[in-house]
Design a protein around this motif. Structure first.
Motif, PDB file in Angstrom:
ATOM      1  N   GLN A   1       0.826  -1.202   0.000  1.00 48.73           N
ATOM      2  CA  GLN A   1       0.000   0.000   0.000  1.00 48.73           C
ATOM      3  C   GLN A   1       0.863   1.256   0.000  1.00 48.73           C
ATOM      4  O   GLN A   1       0.495   2.272  -0.611  1.00 48.73           O
ATOM      5  CB  GLN A   1      -0.949  -0.012   1.204  1.00 48.73           C
ATOM      6  CG  GLN A   1      -2.055  -1.054   1.089  1.00 48.73           C
ATOM      7  CD  GLN A   1      -2.906  -1.159   2.334  1.00 48.73           C
ATOM      8  OE1 GLN A   1      -2.555  -0.647   3.402  1.00 48.73           O
ATOM      9  NE2 GLN A   1      -4.046  -1.828   2.227  1.00 48.73           N
ATOM     10  N   GLN A   2       2.005   1.213   0.666  1.00 44.84           N
ATOM     11  CA  GLN A   2       2.927   2.340   0.636  1.00 44.84           C
ATOM     12  C   GLN A   2       3.581   2.457  -0.741  1.00 44.84           C
ATOM     13  O   GLN A   2       3.770   3.563  -1.256  1.00 44.84           O
ATOM     14  CB  GLN A   2       4.001   2.170   1.720  1.00 44.84           C
ATOM     15  CG  GLN A   2       5.010   3.315   1.784  1.00 44.84           C
ATOM     16  CD  GLN A   2       4.366   4.664   2.046  1.00 44.84           C
ATOM     17  OE1 GLN A   2       3.427   4.764   2.838  1.00 44.84           O
ATOM     18  NE2 GLN A   2       4.842   5.693   1.371  1.00 44.84           N
ATOM     19  N   LEU A   3       3.903   1.323  -1.357  1.00 41.15           N
ATOM     20  CA  LEU A   3       4.495   1.338  -2.694  1.00 41.15           C
ATOM     21  C   LEU A   3       3.542   1.956  -3.719  1.00 41.15           C
ATOM     22  O   LEU A   3       3.984   2.649  -4.648  1.00 41.15           O
ATOM     23  CB  LEU A   3       4.857  -0.087  -3.131  1.00 41.15           C
ATOM     24  CG  LEU A   3       6.208  -0.648  -2.679  1.00 41.15           C
ATOM     25  CD1 LEU A   3       6.352  -2.095  -3.146  1.00 41.15           C
ATOM     26  CD2 LEU A   3       7.352   0.196  -3.218  1.00 41.15           C
ATOM     27  N   VAL A   4       2.257   1.716  -3.551  1.00 43.30           N
ATOM     28  CA  VAL A   4       1.274   2.281  -4.477  1.00 43.30           C
ATOM     29  C   VAL A   4       1.382   3.801  -4.514  1.00 43.30           C
ATOM     30  O   VAL A   4       1.362   4.418  -5.587  1.00 43.30           O
ATOM     31  CB  VAL A   4      -0.154   1.846  -4.074  1.00 43.30           C
ATOM     32  CG1 VAL A   4      -1.198   2.695  -4.784  1.00 43.30           C
ATOM     33  CG2 VAL A   4      -0.372   0.382  -4.404  1.00 43.30           C
ATOM     34  N   ARG A   5       1.525   4.410  -3.354  1.00 41.62           N
ATOM     35  CA  ARG A   5       1.600   5.873  -3.297  1.00 41.62           C
ATOM     36  C   ARG A   5       2.901   6.409  -3.891  1.00 41.62           C
ATOM     37  O   ARG A   5       2.982   7.597  -4.226  1.00 41.62           O
ATOM     38  CB  ARG A   5       1.428   6.346  -1.857  1.00 41.62           C
ATOM     39  CG  ARG A   5       0.027   6.063  -1.321  1.00 41.62           C
ATOM     40  CD  ARG A   5      -0.216   6.650   0.050  1.00 41.62           C
ATOM     41  NE  ARG A   5      -1.615   6.519   0.414  1.00 41.62           N
ATOM     42  CZ  ARG A   5      -2.558   7.422   0.156  1.00 41.62           C
ATOM     43  NH1 ARG A   5      -2.228   8.529  -0.487  1.00 41.62           N
ATOM     44  NH2 ARG A   5      -3.801   7.238   0.529  1.00 41.62           N
ATOM     45  N   GLU A   6       3.905   5.542  -4.010  1.00 39.78           N
ATOM     46  CA  GLU A   6       5.181   5.972  -4.584  1.00 39.78           C
ATOM     47  C   GLU A   6       5.225   5.805  -6.101  1.00 39.78           C
ATOM     48  O   GLU A   6       6.184   6.233  -6.740  1.00 39.78           O
ATOM     49  CB  GLU A   6       6.323   5.176  -3.938  1.00 39.78           C
ATOM     50  CG  GLU A   6       6.481   5.452  -2.449  1.00 39.78           C
ATOM     51  CD  GLU A   6       7.502   4.548  -1.781  1.00 39.78           C
ATOM     52  OE1 GLU A   6       8.154   3.765  -2.503  1.00 39.78           O
ATOM     53  OE2 GLU A   6       7.637   4.611  -0.547  1.00 39.78           O
ATOM     54  N   VAL A   7       4.195   5.174  -6.671  1.00 38.08           N
ATOM     55  CA  VAL A   7       4.128   5.034  -8.126  1.00 38.08           C
ATOM     56  C   VAL A   7       3.980   6.425  -8.740  1.00 38.08           C
ATOM     57  O   VAL A   7       3.181   7.248  -8.276  1.00 38.08           O
ATOM     58  CB  VAL A   7       2.953   4.129  -8.539  1.00 38.08           C
ATOM     59  CG1 VAL A   7       2.743   4.155 -10.054  1.00 38.08           C
ATOM     60  CG2 VAL A   7       3.202   2.705  -8.067  1.00 38.08           C
ATOM     61  N   SER A   8       4.723   6.711  -9.783  1.00 43.06           N
ATOM     62  CA  SER A   8       4.699   8.045 -10.391  1.00 43.06           C
ATOM     63  C   SER A   8       3.520   8.188 -11.354  1.00 43.06           C
ATOM     64  O   SER A   8       3.038   7.200 -11.914  1.00 43.06           O
ATOM     65  CB  SER A   8       6.007   8.317 -11.136  1.00 43.06           C
ATOM     66  OG  SER A   8       6.152   7.428 -12.236  1.00 43.06           O
TER      67      SER A   8
ATOM     68  N   LEU B   1      -5.331   7.128  -7.324  1.00 45.77           N
ATOM     69  CA  LEU B   1      -4.772   6.098  -6.444  1.00 45.77           C
ATOM     70  C   LEU B   1      -4.970   4.701  -7.030  1.00 45.77           C
ATOM     71  O   LEU B   1      -4.059   3.865  -6.995  1.00 45.77           O
ATOM     72  CB  LEU B   1      -5.419   6.201  -5.057  1.00 45.77           C
ATOM     73  CG  LEU B   1      -4.683   5.537  -3.886  1.00 45.77           C
ATOM     74  CD1 LEU B   1      -3.268   6.083  -3.751  1.00 45.77           C
ATOM     75  CD2 LEU B   1      -5.456   5.752  -2.599  1.00 45.77           C
ATOM     76  N   THR B   2      -6.151   4.440  -7.580  1.00 43.57           N
ATOM     77  CA  THR B   2      -6.403   3.114  -8.152  1.00 43.57           C
ATOM     78  C   THR B   2      -5.630   2.919  -9.459  1.00 43.57           C
ATOM     79  O   THR B   2      -5.247   1.791  -9.785  1.00 43.57           O
ATOM     80  CB  THR B   2      -7.899   2.886  -8.399  1.00 43.57           C
ATOM     81  OG1 THR B   2      -8.427   3.941  -9.205  1.00 43.57           O
ATOM     82  CG2 THR B   2      -8.654   2.826  -7.081  1.00 43.57           C
ATOM     83  N   ALA B   3      -5.415   3.993 -10.205  1.00 42.58           N
ATOM     84  CA  ALA B   3      -4.584   3.884 -11.408  1.00 42.58           C
ATOM     85  C   ALA B   3      -3.160   3.497 -11.035  1.00 42.58           C
ATOM     86  O   ALA B   3      -2.521   2.677 -11.707  1.00 42.58           O
ATOM     87  CB  ALA B   3      -4.592   5.203 -12.180  1.00 42.58           C
ATOM     88  N   LYS B   4      -2.651   4.072  -9.949  1.00 47.34           N
ATOM     89  CA  LYS B   4      -1.320   3.697  -9.464  1.00 47.34           C
ATOM     90  C   LYS B   4      -1.296   2.234  -9.031  1.00 47.34           C
ATOM     91  O   LYS B   4      -0.348   1.495  -9.336  1.00 47.34           O
ATOM     92  CB  LYS B   4      -0.918   4.594  -8.287  1.00 47.34           C
ATOM     93  CG  LYS B   4      -0.609   6.043  -8.657  1.00 47.34           C
ATOM     94  CD  LYS B   4      -0.137   6.811  -7.433  1.00 47.34           C
ATOM     95  CE  LYS B   4       0.327   8.209  -7.787  1.00 47.34           C
ATOM     96  NZ  LYS B   4       0.907   8.920  -6.632  1.00 47.34           N
ATOM     97  N   ALA B   5      -2.336   1.811  -8.308  1.00 47.91           N
ATOM     98  CA  ALA B   5      -2.399   0.413  -7.858  1.00 47.91           C
ATOM     99  C   ALA B   5      -2.513  -0.530  -9.043  1.00 47.91           C
ATOM    100  O   ALA B   5      -1.914  -1.615  -9.045  1.00 47.91           O
ATOM    101  CB  ALA B   5      -3.580   0.231  -6.905  1.00 47.91           C
ATOM    102  N   HIS B   6      -3.276  -0.142 -10.056  1.00 49.62           N
ATOM    103  CA  HIS B   6      -3.428  -0.967 -11.250  1.00 49.62           C
ATOM    104  C   HIS B   6      -2.093  -1.118 -11.968  1.00 49.62           C
ATOM    105  O   HIS B   6      -1.745  -2.204 -12.446  1.00 49.62           O
ATOM    106  CB  HIS B   6      -4.473  -0.340 -12.180  1.00 49.62           C
ATOM    107  CG  HIS B   6      -4.840  -1.181 -13.351  1.00 49.62           C
ATOM    108  ND1 HIS B   6      -4.219  -1.071 -14.577  1.00 49.62           N
ATOM    109  CD2 HIS B   6      -5.769  -2.173 -13.494  1.00 49.62           C
ATOM    110  CE1 HIS B   6      -4.740  -1.940 -15.422  1.00 49.62           C
ATOM    111  NE2 HIS B   6      -5.693  -2.624 -14.795  1.00 49.62           N
ATOM    112  N   ALA B   7      -1.330  -0.014 -12.031  1.00 43.71           N
ATOM    113  CA  ALA B   7      -0.005  -0.077 -12.650  1.00 43.71           C
ATOM    114  C   ALA B   7       0.911  -1.020 -11.876  1.00 43.71           C
ATOM    115  O   ALA B   7       1.629  -1.835 -12.470  1.00 43.71           O
ATOM    116  CB  ALA B   7       0.605   1.327 -12.717  1.00 43.71           C
ATOM    117  N   LEU B   8       0.876  -0.923 -10.552  1.00 43.26           N
ATOM    118  CA  LEU B   8       1.726  -1.781  -9.728  1.00 43.26           C
ATOM    119  C   LEU B   8       1.343  -3.244  -9.892  1.00 43.26           C
ATOM    120  O   LEU B   8       2.208  -4.124  -9.915  1.00 43.26           O
ATOM    121  CB  LEU B   8       1.613  -1.358  -8.259  1.00 43.26           C
ATOM    122  CG  LEU B   8       2.748  -1.816  -7.329  1.00 43.26           C
ATOM    123  CD1 LEU B   8       4.046  -1.119  -7.692  1.00 43.26           C
ATOM    124  CD2 LEU B   8       2.399  -1.560  -5.870  1.00 43.26           C
TER     125      LEU B   8
END
Length: 327
Positions: free
Chosen positions: A213-220, A264-271
């Motif tokens: 969950q922390q990594l998701v927020r670090e996605v650019s 936020l969900t776009a970042k999670a989807h990318a991860l």
């Protein structure tokens, strides 16, 4: 550490697929909600393995799991907990002790959430937003990660209580589950009517989920994409849009929380796809489950059979990446 955790995500999906056949998009959306630290509302007719998917997910994660069957007579204390009077046998003194309810778990399956009255539905609001509950003036923190997966049946409306807009907005994603394909249904019939038993092995634990969950927020994410998300959300509102069909069909548009959820969900989807940067494709994929419960249609749209997904589809096609005046 981040790379090692990312390598576990395909293994997590592999374990879940031992039980769940098909439903790839649904599974991805549920996992995205979990990685983004939000809650998920699942809607589908009976028999589409909504409950089974949630239970299998909990087995593939080394997390505590509780199932709450929502019924018309369910009270708030039935899910939060209650105080009981106990006696200290050494001193003979009596005292109240708080017995925690089923909300005190990592994964909560709120089954048929629309079958319980608003009083009990509202008891979930504080837990979903603040990750804590209050009883008798005392606040109790919930276990983290805390993930609510609620299900509802779209067919039987008799004896149900539609979720209020404020509570709907607390769900990060609104996921619709459709019927399986012919090939998938054949595989389901073959795999569930024999003697074969499947054991799902846990892949991730609570600490792993918190790190992801922390990594998701670090996605650019590119500044142009953030601007695009802002214009997508603003164009769902009849008073700020320049799009005619939104003014004709929409009574209330999405609020700023929708933009936050979409990014936020776009970042999670990318991860989930193994990438550290969100793209247009990630935003397009998550726009539907993010917006469909945050766009309130008017009577004209309902009469014409126009649903929020139609508005989202047209906005994704018409709102350009670079600011332009819409017609």
């Amino acid at each position: 550490m981040g790379i090692q955790l990312l390598e576990k995500l395909p293994l997590l999906k592999q374990e879940i697929r031992k039980v769940i056949v098909g439903q790839e998009a649904v599974l991805d959306e549920v996992l995205v909600a979990m990685l983004a630290g939000g809650h998920c509302l699942l809607e589908g007719v009976p028999g589409l393995a909504k409950t089974l998917m949630v239970r299998t997910l909990s087995q593939a994660l080394h997390l505590s799991f509780r199932r709450i069957q929502f019924t018309p007579d369910l009270m708030p204390t039935d899910i939060i907990g209650t105080e009981v009077l106990e006696e200290d046998h050494a001193t003979g003194k009596r005292f109240f002790k708080f017995n925690k309810g089923p909300l005190f778990a990592n994964i909560i399956l709120a089954d048929e959430i629309n079958r319980t009255p608003p009083k009990t539905q509202s008891a979930l609001l504080e837990a979903m937003q603040e990750f804590e509950v209050t009883y008798a003036g005392q606040t109790y923190a919930l276990d983290r990660p805390f993930f609510i997966l609620a299900t509802q049946n779209p067919i039987e409306q008799s004896g149900t209580y539609p979720l209020p807009e404020a509570q709907l907005d607390r769900f990060l994603l609104y996921v619709k589950i459709g019927y399986p394909s012919e090939q998938e249904e054949t595989a389901i019939l073959s795999g569930t009517t024999g003697t074969r038993k499947v054991e799902v092995q846990p892949v991730l634990d609570a600490n792993d989920i918190r790190q992801l969950q922390q990594l998701v927020r670090e996605v650019s994410i590119d500044a142009d994409l953030i601007s695009w998300v802002s214009r997508l959300v603003r164009n769902t509102r009849p008073d700020t849009t320049t799009v005619d069909y939104v003014k004709e069909w929409v009574r209330w548009g999405a609020g700023p929380r929708a933009g936050q959820a979409l990014i936020l969900t776009a970042k999670a989807h990318a991860l989930l796809q193994g990438r550290y940067a969100a793209t247009t494709e990630d935003i397009t994929a998550m726009a539907y489950p993010v917006l469909r419960h945050r766009i309130l249609m008017n009577f004209r749209a309902e009469a014409e059979g126009v649903h929020p997904d139609k508005v989202t589809e047209k906005l994704l096609q018409q709102v350009e990446r670079t600011p332009t005046r819409l017609s």
